[in-house]
Structure formats: structure tokens, C-alpha cells
Scaffold this motif. Sequence first.
Motif, short mmCIF file in Angstrom:
data_model
loop_
_atom_site.label_atom_id
_atom_site.label_comp_id
_atom_site.label_asym_id
_atom_site.label_seq_id
_atom_site.Cartn_x
_atom_site.Cartn_y
_atom_site.Cartn_z
N SER A 45 18.46 -10.16 3.11
CA SER A 45 17.32 -9.58 1.78
C SER A 45 16.74 -8.27 2.58
O SER A 45 16.25 -8.23 3.81
CB SER A 45 16.45 -10.55 1.47
N LEU A 46 16.47 -7.22 1.92
CA LEU A 46 15.88 -6.02 2.33
C LEU A 46 14.88 -5.87 1.37
O LEU A 46 14.56 -6.04 0.19
CB LEU A 46 16.57 -4.69 2.30
N GLY A 47 13.79 -5.20 1.78
CA GLY A 47 12.46 -4.79 1.12
C GLY A 47 12.24 -3.12 0.98
O GLY A 47 13.32 -2.47 1.55
N ARG A 48 11.03 -2.70 0.51
CA ARG A 48 10.84 -1.24 0.60
C ARG A 48 9.53 -1.14 0.34
O ARG A 48 8.84 -1.80 0.25
CB ARG A 48 11.49 -0.65 -0.88
N LEU A 49 9.16 0.08 0.99
CA LEU A 49 7.66 0.71 0.97
C LEU A 49 7.69 1.97 0.80
O LEU A 49 8.42 2.81 1.54
CB LEU A 49 6.98 -0.02 2.23
N HIS A 50 6.73 2.55 0.02
CA HIS A 50 6.41 3.86 -0.05
C HIS A 50 4.86 4.18 -0.27
O HIS A 50 3.99 3.27 -0.69
CB HIS A 50 6.92 4.36 -1.54
N ILE A 51 4.33 5.56 -0.10
CA ILE A 51 2.93 6.02 -0.29
C ILE A 51 2.68 5.77 -1.84
O ILE A 51 3.56 6.00 -2.78
CB ILE A 51 2.87 6.97 0.24
N THR A 52 1.41 5.74 -2.08
CA THR A 52 0.73 5.82 -3.53
C THR A 52 -0.22 6.87 -3.51
O THR A 52 -0.70 6.95 -4.56
CB THR A 52 0.14 4.18 -3.67
N SER A 53 -0.39 7.40 -2.30
CA SER A 53 -1.45 8.44 -2.57
C SER A 53 -0.83 9.71 -1.46
O SER A 53 -0.38 9.41 -0.35
CB SER A 53 -2.75 8.01 -1.90
N ALA A 54 -1.17 10.93 -2.01
CA ALA A 54 -0.58 11.99 -1.09
C ALA A 54 -1.61 12.19 -0.17
O ALA A 54 -1.29 12.99 0.78
CB ALA A 54 -0.55 13.24 -2.14
N SER A 55 -2.83 11.86 0.01
CA SER A 55 -3.81 12.27 0.67
C SER A 55 -4.67 11.11 1.68
O SER A 55 -5.31 11.52 2.53
CB SER A 55 -4.82 13.06 0.04
N ASP A 56 -4.54 9.89 1.21
CA ASP A 56 -5.16 8.71 1.68
C ASP A 56 -4.34 7.75 2.27
O ASP A 56 -3.73 7.10 1.75
CB ASP A 56 -5.95 8.14 0.67
#
Length: 556
Positions: free
Chosen positions: A420-431
Amino acid sequence: MPAPQTYDVIIAGGGTAGCIVAGRLADADPSLTILVVEAGPPTRNDVLHLQPCRYLHHLRPESTTVRFHTSAKSDALGGREMVFPCGQCIGGGSSVNFAMYTRAAAADYDEWAKVHGNSGWSAAELLPFLRKCESYELEAGKETHGYSGPLKVSSGGFYTEVGKEFLDVAAEYDKTRGRLTTSTGSMNATSTGDGRSQWISAETGKRSDIPHHYIYNAEHPNITLLDGFHVKRVIFEGTKAVTTARAKRLVVVSAGAFGSPGILERSGVGQKAVLDRVGVAQVVDLPGLGEQYQDHQVIFVPYVAAPEIHTLDGVVTGDKLENDKWNKEWEEHGTGLIAHNGIDSGVKLRPTEKDLAAIGPAFRERWESYYAASPGKPVIWFGNAALQVHSTYELYLGDMSKYKGGKNFCIVWYLQHPVSLGRLHITSASDPSAPLDFYGGFLDECPRGRRAPHVGYKLSREFARRMPSYRGELVGAHPTADDDEAVEDWVRATVMSAWHSMGTCAMKPRGKGGRGLAVNVYGTEGLKVVDMSICPSNVAANTYSTAIVIGRKRRR
């Protein structure tokens, strides 16, 4: 942040790999100016980092030395969220981890080189770097170990009853079962017939962390350590990486599996859909960035222990008499429970035919395609703790609402190479401190009826019941019934992160979701990624040794 200054090298992240890179560059060329930017606090001469037993202190919800990431709810886990800790301080995981000394299987690193295309990253090529980093105090003359490196490896300052009993049971329980142990030329670090190896100095009883052996150990006037600051992004001039604090030669992103992909995405490196959602202009298209999160999915099974044995429960729960007693011994002799991590034994197992039959046909394809032809790859790690954790842990590690006091131990296990693999990404360009869009992926590829976790639980219970210090199961912390369905429900409700996060900036070809081969970043100049995020596939071990070798390896 002080007024913009120019450095030769800027390192974004002062964790395990980042501190090694900084220290070795500073020693190799004193004319280099190096800036290390770390979000967490300093750790210099702090007993909460020097004393090996104190790792649970850093897992408190209010901790400033660990950051906690919460994954989205998962159907595979019965709709629950999970919390994933990661080190956030000078030294990163090396300063807060459980100090377990294990190495990956040789086949794991060979896979990095041969399957994923990373020249120079095979087991034979990485072994010299592992040897150079360590002083192995357990046994002289082993070709696979080093004896003059800065990091000490010993059996710690105490040998618990639980650890010895676990190994005694392991020797007698099933004499037909193959166990992976160290032999000359092996990458596996567990000693034959034993498992007592810890990143602890036998002389001082102190943790073998990175900052006290690569940064704080000498005057480094050419290193500027800037703690308490998040890195927002890397600024590009064309495709060359510079920063507000300008880097003349090199920018090294070393913020870990959770931090490094976010720095790259806020810099415009990543998949367009993610960047568009937060309003970041794309500089380099890397569709696979952040998409291959990996971890070890661990189970801690708690048992009540005989009151007369030694465990870390009193030390870690703040019992004054226990702390006064063991602190005195540590200060005077560098020994005792303070100089110990509560983990005295563990084995790496491959299933027998009987095990494969019990696990069922759903695992057979994975066994045949991935494990059968690689005899050095273990399937499960199994151990003890004199507190609650896995291997055996000589203390209670688990849901504190179920803790009843007294003496406890854990039997622990995790699968070494989960699919199993997960994923992660940003939710803010500046914070940089904004919560991630994060999904751990635990057990997604483990359909109901796949019984590998069941076998782990039942094996742990059989071991525990045979140990003389066993006084029963901790009430409320085990499956409600003995049938496979109840065990599976309990596993899905109990499984947690082993804090072995990796893979989100994988060193793979671009077409296979990679960020670049080795430590380079496709489409850029003067930018490297050096931390556990670069692992293209999992390793059959705790991850400290791998983080060290990533930081220690010569850059190409």
C-alpha cells in the motif's frame, strides 16, 4: 530571518541526513559557508535527547521536537484517521527515535540500483559508508561493521528479563523456522542468536544521534544553524536554485518525507493539478512527486508483566524514585535503564510453507513475485519491548487510556515491504505549517481475508504466553474474540505508523513517478534532495541506518 546573505550551500532541513551533509562539508572544506535551516528547536546537551530512554517524551501531543501529521479517514481502517509523527528538531529522527540498530537487507539496496536505475546505490557500494559511520562495540572483527566511526553501537546499559525471555522462546518455539541473522558479508545487522544492538555508547550510555557527532562535536565557524524557521520555497533563476538567503553553489532539500515534497511544490516543482489548486506557477513538471508515500505498518500488542522484573514504565511515566535511582547510575557509570531503549530482542522472519498456508492464497502472488527469489528479504519483523512497543518493548507503548500502571511489555511486529502507498501534497502556496493533503494508504492493498496480520498477532500471543514474566493480556487492548474476523477488525482499528516515512521524492525515472535519479531533481540545476523521501522502495529495517547512508554517501 536576518537580512539576506549569501552562502555557498544552503540546506533546507536540519535532520539526520541534512546534519551529516553539513558537518562533512564543513570539515572537508573550512572555506565553505553553509546555512542549515531547521523548523524545530536545538538539541545540544539536552538530556531528553542524550538519554536513550526518553523517546516517548517526544511523542506527547504538545511536543515541539516532533511534528504530527494526520491522514485522511480510511475505509481500509474502518473510517478512522491516523497520526504520523516525524522528527522536527536539530538532528531530526536521530535525536528522538527509538535508537534501534538494524540494517536493511542487501536485496533492498540492490533493488534501488538494479530495478530503479540508481547507479552507485547497491548494497556492496553502500556498505563502506555504513561502516565508516559506526564504531561497533558488540563484536570485534566483523567485515560488515566499522570500528572507528563517530556513532557508537552497543547493547545498551541494561539487559531486561523480557528481552532474554523472548530470545529463549524464539530459540525453542519452532526450531524448523528460518530466521535472518548476520553472517560475514551480510547487510543485516542483528547478531547471530541475539538482537541486542542499539545506537547507544557503551562508555557513556548516551544516544548516538547525528548533531552531537557531526555538528556539535567540533567548532564549525563556517556553519550557521538557524533553528525555529520553516523553509517556504526555493527560488529559481531560470532553472537554477537560489533562495532569499542566496546559495552560490548548492541548495540541498533535506526536510524529510513530509517536508521535502512540500518545499518543492511551493517552489513550482510537481504535478500541475496540485500546483494549480493552490496557485503556484509550475516550473518543473513532476507528476509523481508526493504520490508514493511509504511506511511500516506496525502493531504493538501489550501484556501485563510480573511486578518484580525491570521495565521502563516507571521511568517514562515520571516515577520519582525510579528516575532518581536510574539517573544516578547513568550519570556515574553510563549504565542502567536510562542508558537503554527498552528493546532487547527481535528477529526478521520469512514464512514457512505452513505459514504461507495459514496466511492464505491472497499473499501467495506477492510471495512468489517479490520474496521467493530473494532469500535475503524478510517478510516480517518481530520483537519485544519492556514497555509497550514491538520487537519486545520493556514498557507500555500504546493507548494510554488503557494503561493500568504496573509493569508491562509489548510484542511488536510489522510487515517489511507493504504494498500500500499513500500520498501527500501542500494545501497552501505560502504557509509551510499548513496541514498537508495527506492520505497514509495503510492496508488499502490488503483486502479482507488476507491474513498476514492475523499470523503476526497469533504468533506474538504464543510467544508472550511462553515467557515466564507473562501475567496476562492487558484488558481492552486485544481482539474481542479469537476468530479471524475479530482479529482482522482489531488489526484495522489498531495498526499505526512505525515512524518510518519515506518515498515521497523517489529516486526513480520520471516515467515511473520519480523526482530524479540519485539525489538530483529533474529539470533543475544546483538542487539536490537528500533524506528518506528519496527511497524508491521500502527497506526491511528501522530507517535510521538508511537515513545515515543517504546523508553519508558521496554525492555524484
